[in-house]
Design a protein around this motif. Structure first.
Motif, mmCIF file in Angstrom:
data_model
loop_
_atom_site.group_PDB
_atom_site.id
_atom_site.type_symbol
_atom_site.label_atom_id
_atom_site.label_comp_id
_atom_site.label_asym_id
_atom_site.label_seq_id
_atom_site.Cartn_x
_atom_site.Cartn_y
_atom_site.Cartn_z
ATOM 1 N N ASN A 174 13.221 11.195 36.698
ATOM 2 C CA ASN A 174 11.900 11.005 36.454
ATOM 3 C C ASN A 174 11.032 10.578 37.630
ATOM 4 O OD1 ASN A 174 9.394 9.801 35.393
ATOM 5 N ND2 ASN A 174 10.500 10.091 33.335
ATOM 6 N N SER A 175 10.348 11.434 38.247
ATOM 7 C CA SER A 175 9.544 11.332 39.584
ATOM 8 C C SER A 175 8.337 10.127 39.364
ATOM 9 C CB SER A 175 9.053 12.345 40.083
ATOM 10 O OG SER A 175 8.072 13.236 38.976
ATOM 11 N N ASP A 176 8.126 9.985 38.015
ATOM 12 C CA ASP A 176 7.112 8.913 37.960
ATOM 13 C C ASP A 176 7.533 7.610 38.199
ATOM 14 O OD1 ASP A 176 5.296 10.574 37.018
ATOM 15 O OD2 ASP A 176 5.778 10.518 35.032
ATOM 16 N N ILE A 177 8.714 7.349 38.150
ATOM 17 C CA ILE A 177 9.309 5.890 38.581
ATOM 18 C C ILE A 177 10.147 5.816 39.683
ATOM 19 C CG2 ILE A 177 8.943 5.069 35.992
ATOM 20 C CD1 ILE A 177 12.246 5.444 36.134
ATOM 21 N N LYS A 178 10.270 6.997 40.307
ATOM 22 C CA LYS A 178 11.292 7.097 41.443
ATOM 23 C C LYS A 178 10.824 5.850 42.515
ATOM 24 C CE LYS A 178 13.139 9.900 44.809
ATOM 25 N NZ LYS A 178 13.089 11.471 45.438
ATOM 26 N N ASP A 179 9.567 5.711 43.120
ATOM 27 C CA ASP A 179 9.098 4.708 44.012
ATOM 28 C C ASP A 179 8.762 3.208 43.521
ATOM 29 O OD1 ASP A 179 9.833 6.697 45.975
ATOM 30 O OD2 ASP A 179 7.804 7.520 45.789
ATOM 31 N N LEU A 180 8.349 3.261 41.990
ATOM 32 C CA LEU A 180 7.729 1.975 41.491
ATOM 33 C C LEU A 180 8.796 1.628 40.331
ATOM 34 C CD1 LEU A 180 3.961 2.922 42.124
ATOM 35 C CD2 LEU A 180 5.251 1.349 43.215
ATOM 36 N N ASN A 181 9.855 1.544 40.294
ATOM 37 C CA ASN A 181 10.746 1.566 39.307
ATOM 38 C C ASN A 181 10.911 -0.113 38.945
ATOM 39 O OD1 ASN A 181 12.250 0.831 41.771
ATOM 40 N ND2 ASN A 181 14.313 1.495 40.434
ATOM 41 N N PHE A 182 9.909 -1.084 39.180
ATOM 42 C CA PHE A 182 10.178 -2.437 39.055
ATOM 43 C C PHE A 182 8.898 -3.109 38.307
ATOM 44 C CE2 PHE A 182 8.171 -1.530 43.412
ATOM 45 C CZ PHE A 182 6.991 -2.329 42.953
ATOM 46 N N ALA A 183 9.086 -4.287 37.694
ATOM 47 C CA ALA A 183 8.106 -5.010 36.788
ATOM 48 C C ALA A 183 8.292 -6.373 36.987
ATOM 49 C CB ALA A 183 8.473 -4.531 35.441
ATOM 50 N N LEU A 184 7.198 -6.856 37.349
ATOM 51 C CA LEU A 184 7.147 -8.461 37.543
ATOM 52 C C LEU A 184 7.049 -8.978 36.162
ATOM 53 C CD1 LEU A 184 6.897 -10.956 39.324
ATOM 54 C CD2 LEU A 184 4.304 -10.713 39.170
#
Length: 291
Positions: free
Chosen positions: A135-145
């Motif tokens: 899933n390219s949508d979360i490849k670089d931003l696969n984190f959450a605070l």
């Protein structure tokens, strides 16, 4: 110092706070950079008293990021900071504000404390996400605070969330979804769904079901070293996964694996504020309306 300024919405309160912030930073001969989209939104009505500089990405040369808005704005700001260890402070022009705690009339005092190095860093744990499908949508931003949540999509029917902890089956939540929250996020979506408040320095995560059909399904606090595996199925072909305020769609039976991220976010804590003080103020603990 090299300071980045970020805000999502060019509302009057945000612009007023931006003006005070910039005027204060210039007193300390600061190198100021404004996020590109925010700069374009306010440029017509804002006479910048310095040579305008913008950013679309950050690097480790920055000393500070100032977020102007609410807690949601800080959650967006961390997508720029990522693993760069840049300290963050939030000026609150929103509503409740557990992360953005500096009020408009406190800006000058807060900046003075920062330049005097009269503050501490509160290191906040994050969650990371992996999926069984590309899933390219979360490849670089696969984190959450705050939290990672799975929830139903295009249906009023509940979904089933099969849950494993460290490869051991826990349960199947029959509900509208499931929230996996950090201590930072425990005062957000999880709290709204009946989850506990957890202090930011705790080494814990919490699983909080969203409107579970089985009323015995209660929030569960776990060690933050736990590997969490979720598989969702239901009447629709797809379900939603949210990472803080970012949403992606996954197909049914796509498993997601959630772990503690390998970096932290550094939130600046000034000497006159603390998490417990914020709890008392924001949740009105100890306040008796009868008096």
């Amino acid at each position: 110092m090299k300071v980045a300024i970020y805000s999502q919405f060019p509302k009057k309160h945000s612009i007023d706070s931006t003006k005070v912030l910039i005027d204060t930073l210039l007193q300390y001969k600061t190198s100021i950079f404004i996020e590109e989209a925010f700069f374009k939104a306010i440029n017509k009505d804002f006479n910048f008293p310095f040579e305008s500089k913008t950013f679309s990405e950050l690097d480790d040369s920055f000393d500070l990021l100032v977020s102007i808005g609410g807690d949601g704005t800080i959650l967006r700001a961390i997508t720029y900071v990522k693993n760069l260890n840049i300290p963050i402070i939030g000026i609150n022009t929103g509503r409740l504000g557990f992360l953005a705690t500096i009020q408009h009339d406190e800006i000058e005092d807060a900046i003075k404390h920062i330049f005097d190095k009269n503050y501490t860093l509160s290191k906040r744990s994050l969650l990371s996400l992996e999926t069984s499908e590309e899933n390219s949508d979360i490849k670089d931003l696969n984190f959450a605070l705050n939290e990672i949540a799975v929830s139903r999509k295009n249906t009023t029917s509940m979904i089933t969330v099969d849950t494993k902890l460290n490869d051991e089956y826990l349960t199947s939540y029959w509900s509208d979804g499931l929230i996996v929250s950090t201590p930072t996020g425990s005062t957000g979506y999880s709290l709204s769904c009946g989850g506990p408040v957890i202090t930011p320095d705790a080494t814990s995560f919490v699983l909080t079901p969203i409107a579970p059909h089985n009323l015995s399904a209660r929030p569960l606090v776990i060690e933050d070293s736990t590997k969490i595996e979720l598989t969702v199925h239901g009447r629709e072909d797809y379900y939603l996964v949210s990472l803080d305020s970012r949403i992606i769609t996954l197909s049914n039976n796509t498993s997601v694996t959630i772990r503690k991220a390998d970096f932290t976010i550094n939130m600046i804590e000034l000497p006159y504020e603390s998490f417990l003080d914020t709890l008392r103020k924001k949740l009105l603990w100890g306040v008796d309306k009868r008096n």
